[in-house]
Design an enzyme around this catalytic site. Structure first.
Site, PDB file in Angstrom:
ATOM      1  N   GLY A 110      93.816  49.239   9.163  1.00  0.00           N
ATOM      2  CA  GLY A 110      94.773  49.807  10.114  1.00  0.00           C
ATOM      3  C   GLY A 110      94.617  49.123  11.465  1.00  0.00           C
ATOM      4  O   GLY A 110      93.692  48.342  11.681  1.00  0.00           O
ATOM      5  N   LEU A 111      95.515  49.439  12.360  1.00  0.00           N
ATOM      6  CA  LEU A 111      95.501  48.843  13.695  1.00  0.00           C
ATOM      7  C   LEU A 111      94.258  49.240  14.488  1.00  0.00           C
ATOM      8  O   LEU A 111      93.620  50.257  14.193  1.00  0.00           O
ATOM      9  CB  LEU A 111      96.748  49.275  14.472  1.00  0.00           C
ATOM     10  CG  LEU A 111      98.099  48.761  13.977  1.00  0.00           C
ATOM     11  CD1 LEU A 111      99.232  49.487  14.701  1.00  0.00           C
ATOM     12  CD2 LEU A 111      98.209  47.251  14.190  1.00  0.00           C
ATOM     13  N   SER A 112      93.927  48.444  15.475  1.00  0.00           N
ATOM     14  CA  SER A 112      92.874  48.811  16.420  1.00  0.00           C
ATOM     15  C   SER A 112      93.256  50.131  17.085  1.00  0.00           C
ATOM     16  O   SER A 112      94.386  50.312  17.530  1.00  0.00           O
ATOM     17  CB  SER A 112      92.730  47.715  17.483  1.00  0.00           C
ATOM     18  OG  SER A 112      91.757  48.079  18.435  1.00  0.00           O
TER      19      SER A 112
ATOM     20  N   SER B 145      93.398  53.012  15.537  1.00  0.00           N
ATOM     21  CA  SER B 145      94.003  53.952  14.579  1.00  0.00           C
ATOM     22  C   SER B 145      93.019  55.022  14.127  1.00  0.00           C
ATOM     23  O   SER B 145      93.415  56.091  13.661  1.00  0.00           O
ATOM     24  CB  SER B 145      94.556  53.199  13.359  1.00  0.00           C
ATOM     25  OG  SER B 145      93.518  52.509  12.685  1.00  0.00           O
ATOM     26  N   GLY B 146      91.723  54.737  14.237  1.00  0.00           N
ATOM     27  CA  GLY B 146      90.717  55.727  13.862  1.00  0.00           C
ATOM     28  C   GLY B 146      89.872  55.342  12.665  1.00  0.00           C
ATOM     29  O   GLY B 146      89.168  56.188  12.103  1.00  0.00           O
ATOM     30  N   LYS B 147      89.907  54.080  12.272  1.00  0.00           N
ATOM     31  CA  LYS B 147      89.180  53.632  11.072  1.00  0.00           C
ATOM     32  C   LYS B 147      87.682  53.944  11.155  1.00  0.00           C
ATOM     33  O   LYS B 147      87.122  54.564  10.253  1.00  0.00           O
ATOM     34  CB  LYS B 147      89.372  52.126  10.871  1.00  0.00           C
ATOM     35  CG  LYS B 147      90.791  51.678  10.660  1.00  0.00           C
ATOM     36  CD  LYS B 147      90.873  50.183  10.459  1.00  0.00           C
ATOM     37  CE  LYS B 147      90.398  49.364  11.654  1.00  0.00           C
ATOM     38  NZ  LYS B 147      91.128  49.638  12.907  1.00  0.00           N
ATOM     39  N   SER B 148      87.034  53.482  12.206  1.00  0.00           N
ATOM     40  CA  SER B 148      85.586  53.651  12.334  1.00  0.00           C
ATOM     41  C   SER B 148      85.206  55.118  12.490  1.00  0.00           C
ATOM     42  O   SER B 148      84.215  55.582  11.921  1.00  0.00           O
ATOM     43  CB  SER B 148      85.057  52.849  13.527  1.00  0.00           C
ATOM     44  OG  SER B 148      85.215  51.464  13.305  1.00  0.00           O
TER      45      SER B 148
ATOM     46  N   SER C 132      91.600  44.051   9.058  1.00  0.00           N
ATOM     47  CA  SER C 132      92.021  43.272   7.876  1.00  0.00           C
ATOM     48  C   SER C 132      93.545  43.229   7.775  1.00  0.00           C
ATOM     49  O   SER C 132      94.123  43.838   6.884  1.00  0.00           O
ATOM     50  CB  SER C 132      91.382  43.832   6.599  1.00  0.00           C
ATOM     51  OG  SER C 132      91.432  45.231   6.499  1.00  0.00           O
TER      52      SER C 132
END
EC number: 2.7.1.25
Length: 199
Positions: free
Chosen positions: A34-36, A38-41, A108
């Site tokens: 997902g975008l920077s 977005s909440g991935k980490s 990615s």
């Protein structure tokens, strides 16, 4: 990249299945994209804690952390982004072979790179999680101040601004972080893993 000559693969005396049996759970990759902003980490780490509390051995591979060490020699050019994902895919495969659940949090941005990652790990052990969030919301959050710098031209090749992000076509799980809380997102993933009998 061609395979080097005079290299022979050595099978381990302890198999992946042996390690899974010892851990009492399966092993696989949860690939957050997902975008920077977005909440991935954030979600990956919250999920990691939940899995840990369920006695599921896991490890989070975070984009910024990996670029501080293993991939510190790579830029953000398209070619280096591809190499970044290739390396982390190979590392992820090692974790899976070790019987560990690995959570990767990487932008990615390219479909082809994520498909290659799935091929490296193996299709049945790779689960793509699309952390969907409108770029307007990501910019509003901008926890690292990156969008602001990118808009000023201080960060070239920034995903979503002057470098594309290719959304997953058919992700295993989609989370809408502009609508779901962190714990709601974690619950969505946990329920998916339960339904797939992975945990």
């Amino acid at each position: 990249m061609s395979k080097p000559h005079n290299i022979t693969w050595h099978d381990s005396s302890i198999t992946k299945e042996d390690r899974r049996k010892q851990n009492n759970h399966s092993s696989f990759v949860l690939w957050f994209t997902g975008l920077s902003g977005s909440g991935k980490s954030t979600i990956a780490n919250a999920l990691s804690k939940e899995l840990y509390e369920r006695s599921i051995r896991n490890y989070v591979l975070d984009g910024d952390n990996i670029r501080n060490g293993l991939n510190r020699d790579l830029s953000f050019s398209d070619n280096d982004r591809t190499e970044n994902i290739r390396r982390i895919s190979e590392v992820s495969k090692l974790f899976v072979d070790n019987g560990t659940v690995v959570l990767t949090a990487f932008i990615s941005p390219f479909l082809q790179d994520r498909q290659k990652a799935k091929e490296i790990v193996s299709e049945e052990e790779f689960f793509e999680i699309f952390v969907s969030c409108p770029i307007e919301e990501c910019e509003k959050r901008d926890p690292k101040g990156l969008y602001s710098k990118a808009r000023k031209g201080e960060i070239p090749d920034f995903t979503g601004i002057d470098s594309p992000y290719e959304e997953p076509v058919s992700p295993d799980i989609t989370i809408h972080t502009d609508e779901q809380s962190v714990m709601e997102s974690v619950e969505t993933i946990i329920n998916h893993l339960k339904n797939r009998k992975l945990i």
